[in-house]
Design an enzyme around this catalytic site. Sequence first.
Site, PDB file in Angstrom:
ATOM      1  N   ASP B 167      55.687 -49.292 124.278  1.00 56.00           N
ATOM      2  CA  ASP B 167      55.658 -49.974 125.571  1.00 56.00           C
ATOM      3  C   ASP B 167      54.229 -49.908 126.100  1.00 56.00           C
ATOM      4  O   ASP B 167      53.794 -48.883 126.640  1.00 56.00           O
ATOM      5  CB  ASP B 167      56.622 -49.305 126.564  1.00 56.00           C
ATOM      6  N   LYS B 230      58.192 -56.804 129.608  1.00 54.76           N
ATOM      7  CA  LYS B 230      58.811 -55.786 130.455  1.00 54.76           C
ATOM      8  C   LYS B 230      58.167 -55.835 131.823  1.00 54.76           C
ATOM      9  O   LYS B 230      56.963 -56.068 131.943  1.00 54.76           O
ATOM     10  CB  LYS B 230      58.595 -54.423 129.782  1.00 54.76           C
ATOM     11  N   LYS B 266      62.873 -56.731 129.294  1.00 55.30           N
ATOM     12  CA  LYS B 266      63.230 -55.404 129.793  1.00 55.30           C
ATOM     13  C   LYS B 266      62.810 -55.233 131.240  1.00 55.30           C
ATOM     14  O   LYS B 266      61.631 -55.040 131.528  1.00 55.30           O
ATOM     15  CB  LYS B 266      62.563 -54.328 128.927  1.00 55.30           C
TER      16      LYS B 266
END
Lengths: 499, 330, 334
Positions: B167, B230, B266
């Site tokens: 991430d 995300k 996400k």
Amino acid sequence: MGKLSKIEKKRDREKPGIVFGNQWDYAPAPEATDFFKLNKRYELFIGGKWQKPRSKSYFATISPSTEAVLAEVAEADDNDVDAAVLAARHAYDRYWSRLAPSDRSKYLFRIARALQEKARLFAVVESLDGGKPIKESRDVDVPLAIAHFFYHAGWADKLELAFHGRSVRSLGVAAQIIPWNFPLLMAAWKIAPALACGNTVVLKPAETTPLTALLLAELIEECDLPPGVVNIVTGAGKTGAALVNHPDVNKVAFTGSTDVGKRIARAVAGTGKRLTLELGGKAANIVFADAPLDQAIEGIIGGIFFNQGHVCCAGSRLLVEESIANVLMRKLRDRMATLRVGDPLDKNTDVGAINSQMQLDKIRELVAAGEKEGAERFSVSCQLPKKGFWFPPTVFTNVSLSSRIAREEIFGPVLSTLTFRTPDEAIEKANNTAYGLSAGVWTDKGSKIFHMAGKLKAGVVWANTYNKFDPTSPFGGYKESGFGREGGRQGLSAYVEVV
Amino acid sequence: MGSLMKRAFLHFVVLLHRVISSVPMSSRGADRAPLILPSSPTVDAVALEERASALAKRSLKKVAKIAGLRLAIRMMDLTTLEGKDTPGKVRALCSKALRPLDTDHTIGPCAAICVYPNFVSVAKLALAGSSVAVASVATAFPSGQSPLAIKLDDARRAVDFGADEIDMVIDRGAMLAGETAKVFDEIAATKEACGQAHLKVILETGELGSYDVIRRASDLAMLAGADFIKTSTGKIQPAATPPVTLLMLEAIRDYYYATGRRIGMKPAGGVRTSKQALHYLVIVKETLGDDWLDPSLFRFGASALLNDVLMQLEKERTGAYQASDDFSKD
Amino acid sequence: MARSKVVKRVAKIASAEPSLIRVKVAAEVEGAASKDSARRESPIERVTVNKAYKMYVGGAFIRSESGRSFRIKGVKSTDPEVVNIPRGSRKDVRDAVLVAKNAQAGWAGRTPYNHGQILYRLAEMMESRRTELAMSLVREGQSQSEASREVQLAIDICVYYAGLCDKLSALLASHNPVAGPHFGFTLPESLGVVGVVAPRAPSLLGLVSSIVPVAVGGNAAVVIVTSADPRTASIWTECLATSDLPGGVVNVIYGQVAELLTPMAKHREVSGLSIWGDLGDLGIQAEADATESVKRVRRYADGDRALLSTDGARGLGYVEPFLEFKTVWHPMGM
């Protein structure tokens, strides 16, 4: 439409599609109906009393989603209408015209409050009787109806301010005829300003959707308005004609089809009765290439499928800039695939039942005409209930400006798509209609919005939004979409004489 | 003729997407020749928010609710990103991810746990043999304000420790300064550094200031090779919101229309309740359909959410409202 | 009278009343000239140049396409003039409506400030033709003082409306405080082509009162003048022609209401009707005919002398019926 677009279509099919299936489905979520009971039979509300019709005749009102009979409703004939107008005249002379404006105001506030308290009842009955999704009657129709009473309550004692200090007079008895697409909301649009301006009312709801107006009469009774200030007579076209033609009526307000509107105008011609008309439309919803496309899609969807397209200001002609037509249509079809068509009382229903068999027949006829004229049809493939009146959300492409589906008001969930190349062409196509109620413009460019808004011959222009309503915001048409405005300061003119 | 040219142009744009996303940073040269990226559509804030809140009105009862909540658990990246994280804390989180509810083993497991690089090895061990992936934040999380070399090294090491998913954070400063090519290049370079690991690109939407910039950053991230986009680090407010998530899903949809590639989404931070989670699932369902209703394409970055979902599931099972102490804190 | 004397008198008048110079000089010189011709003993004093009165359409002075005309006789013994006036036809109405339609968008597109400037210019043109206009009213049978008063009122009404043009929005527009994140406003807009049946009397004040407020809102007008003597109307259209008002914005046709009103009321390019005076069944029929294209119809029964007693038709009430209201919504967000 040559070889090229065939190749194009083939390629479209080859592209991976988005699957809107049942991977995770919503369970049925029906709104409760066990907290109220409708009467078996509704009489006429005249002079503050529930009166049996002199006609001795009743008709059934059914649920368009099940065809089940909901109640029997009195059919008012000439004598009944006469009694109602007489009651309204009496109430005008005896009470309403002599009441302090601030007291009229308080009565209207009272109605607004009472409606708030019974909001859910009205929403459920509206969906039952008219077929519209409960989420719309709950979140749009009823709250807006309440807002209209609140808004106009405040005007009752400030009318001189509204007209720059000029003094104003009420007109007398207002005859009001409303359609079946927003039964309660239209009743509010009509009754609230009429009462605020000091008039008394005889209102005729549409024959397919009389129930919420009758419940409103019960509520007005509970609010203890002087008898005869509001009278509700039910019936069909004949009842309406009797009301319009009654010599003791001072004002006629009509919302409905352009055909009937013209007939009413003809009947009123030369009588000196004041008239306002809110009639049909065939609005252009114009999407430019620089528009916020995903939001435009929402505007297109809401513009045509809100209330099954039974909306006079529906964005029924989609005008798309040619350069984005393909991607826009793909998005639109995908978005249509998510529409949930079915039980109006299910909280997740997006598109409900068509209001009546008659309307369904009209929609079918025009859709058939569209297919015959060579337009390409796409309808959502969804399972429609066996009983009741249903039509799947539909969009036509390759529509020519001269075809019936581009010119006539379908008043159903059917969108006709045309393309344009330049802003001038968009304006020309948008204005190329006898109607002029509303229009939509989608573009990110501010100066283009103002330019378009100025050029479009429409009473309401929604820029980067669609189908928004508010009691503070005047609504009404240009050209054959009628005259007069409802809502806002401008809407008061319909119910007063400025001295 | 016009139609032909239009098609040629669209074709060019699609090609450009593919070329850009396949060209590694190194081969484009360090001087970063000016890169012309396809422009992003604009966003109308009011209509976007209106649509997002309209989707919140879906009524989910009984079966639909239970199925949605169970799905939400399988989509969770159970997260701990604290300075005070310890191996013990991370191991506890792992066992929660594996078996969210000790009384019902049909619930879960979660999709992944998300930790700092230092705890990747610990987590990897604790989750060995399970389907639960290990995600590691990297690239100078959460601010991203370090030299690129350090950020790439951060990512490489996390992968070396065994991270299945990285991430990363984008350089929000560069994004807001208009240096989109820099943002693009850093994402592309990180993608390269990730190797086989999946790359989630954190936009930190709460710092980007407007939906237009969020949309632009989403497009850049996908063009540069993101597997997931995300919303947030969880360190900045606001974190994930329904309209931001809807907007990013719409960007994913456009990318899918253009390329056929499925990018994951996400939302992270701020999703605390079952009701919120279901709302997000509704947004996914009605924007991208069935394919994205899957942990491979949709995740929740959350920590407190799990227990609330478990409470609701228990309530549905037993018919009684639950007490928070009935559920293990981690 | 010798020339030098004339010049001296002119100088005297000039110091007293500059605006009268031209009139007086003309009178004096004419007097001197007639003496000269008398000396030559011509059988006719002077062959006058008679004016051909025409209708005013599209900024041009035209005859009826039908070629028809009707005769006007002066009502006073002092007024021997006999003239032929074009008698407008259904086709004249049809053509004028199309001319008006083509002119309307341009007129509506001008700024309200410019509308005001042009209407003020109209007042100036009328002021400069005060004598002629008054003379025409006298010719119709009014007393000199009645005529002067009517001309003054008519001019003042033009000035009133000239000053109203750029106030319409302030008075009629609104910001609509809707309950949501949208900016909404409502603006008055022009209606389009408005058919006007001018009151038969008072001939000048009636024209100005019925036409100018329609033009104020950006509309184009096709006016039917039914008075027995349309010469006053004709002189007034000459004021229009010199006022910078674009051709086609106001079009004036003379004729019989029974013949001309029906085609106007039925014409689908006409969006509004402003009918002045009591036309009996013709008015009712026009209202009925107007419904076919949902025209906005306003009847003003207060033609005739009522206008004179109330200083003419002033106010929003004469403008508003021929306006549309356009409501615009736009979201407010980042």
